[in-house]
Design an enzyme around this catalytic site. Sequence first.
Site, PDB file in Angstrom:
ATOM      1  N   ASP A  89     -38.461  42.171   5.296  1.00 40.66           N
ATOM      2  CA  ASP A  89     -38.598  42.942   4.061  1.00 40.66           C
ATOM      3  C   ASP A  89     -37.636  42.457   2.986  1.00 40.66           C
ATOM      4  O   ASP A  89     -38.037  42.184   1.846  1.00 40.66           O
ATOM      5  CB  ASP A  89     -38.329  44.424   4.340  1.00 40.66           C
ATOM      6  CG  ASP A  89     -39.490  45.116   5.032  1.00 40.66           C
ATOM      7  OD1 ASP A  89     -40.637  44.674   4.850  1.00 40.66           O
ATOM      8  OD2 ASP A  89     -39.247  46.098   5.754  1.00 40.66           O
ATOM      9  N   MET A  90     -36.366  42.374   3.330  1.00 42.00           N
ATOM     10  CA  MET A  90     -35.368  42.049   2.315  1.00 42.00           C
ATOM     11  C   MET A  90     -35.504  40.617   1.824  1.00 42.00           C
ATOM     12  O   MET A  90     -35.358  40.339   0.627  1.00 42.00           O
ATOM     13  CB  MET A  90     -33.969  42.339   2.850  1.00 42.00           C
ATOM     14  CG  MET A  90     -33.738  43.818   3.129  1.00 42.00           C
ATOM     15  SD  MET A  90     -32.110  44.210   3.784  1.00 42.00           S
ATOM     16  CE  MET A  90     -31.075  43.912   2.344  1.00 42.00           C
TER      17      MET A  90
END
Length: 397
Positions: free
Chosen positions: A169-170
């Site tokens: 995600d990041m």
Amino acid sequence: MSNILENITVIDWTQNVAGPYCTQLLGDLGATIIKIERPGTGDDTRQWNSPSWEDEATAFLAFNRNKKSVCIDANDSKGQEVIKKLVEHADVFIHSLKPGSAEKRGLGYEQLAKINPSLIYTSISAFGESGPLRAYPGYDPLIQAYTGIMSVTGNPGDDPARVGVSIIDMATGMWALTGILSAIINRSNTGKGCLVGASLLETGLGWMNLPLTNYMATRKVPEKFGTGTAMVAPYEAFRTKDSWVIIAAGNNRLFSSLCHALGIPELLNDPRFESNKNRVANRKELHQTVEERCLGFNTTSIIKILQQANVPCSPINSTNDVYEDEQINSLEIIKKIDGFRISNFKIIDLPIRINNQRSTFRLPPPLLGEHTEEILKQAGYNSEEIELLKTEKVVGG
């Protein structure tokens, strides 16, 4: 540093982690972030409230500073018109819907580019814009599994393990940021906007660059190596008298320093360990010998011995160790925020410096719909029109 993007306005129609992390990074660099949320519920992470910080979900607090929250029903045709109105004077539009979902609402790239030709339109998806899974939903652990990251994570023989932080995600948020910043530079040269695309799947494949390259070269499926790596030894965790130490002797010079520091210089004359290639081939015997020496020390002592010899090493810190660590705190990346509705609130700041400055905390993570009226008035709506939209539940909190 917070002035770098001060003239950039971003319409943020994302939720969960990847998109919000991207827009938080843009906000930290000075951009105005207008976060569109569903009336009544908002970003899903507002409900991920275990754990919470004074009744607010830490998952929302971690990824949504320096933003303004506007509640708009994007499934309502009038809500879609409101979003188009906001886009007229925006620089960046970013969403994290499944491919085709924005287009069905009249908010696709071609549709919004007609309204604002200089718009940088950014789409974050799970599996990308093509292929049989393009419309399938995806989250961080799914992509870690799908791209093979779980197959190389953990100790040999263990059950599958997810990397313990949201690396997919990041990192997808960071790749989207890279695309947006590149597009801003391109627009300054051409005056034209463009379409930026990022996906969780492509991010996962990016992380698998080396294992996939190794496989393509050898046709051998990479194994799990726990704390170690297939290419270097010793380069892993070793037991000590009271816990563990990570040692990374990545070349012959460092291996020599390690052997002298631990009092086992005879290994330097052992043909099994004379080169990194040989050390990798005899990793088990090497590990056993080094660990026997490590077991004679507690972790604090062996860290001191190895650091004095300039051998790369580290304890395996827990989160509370990290929070209290002198080196980490010297960087001032964990920053206390005064005057926020949550007492003793702290953030993990942007992990870069420009001219030795970190970003500026301008806005706390917003309450749901906190800035709806403010943003709509700036877009040209008068009080009566806003009240009507509220009554019709097109906008709200």
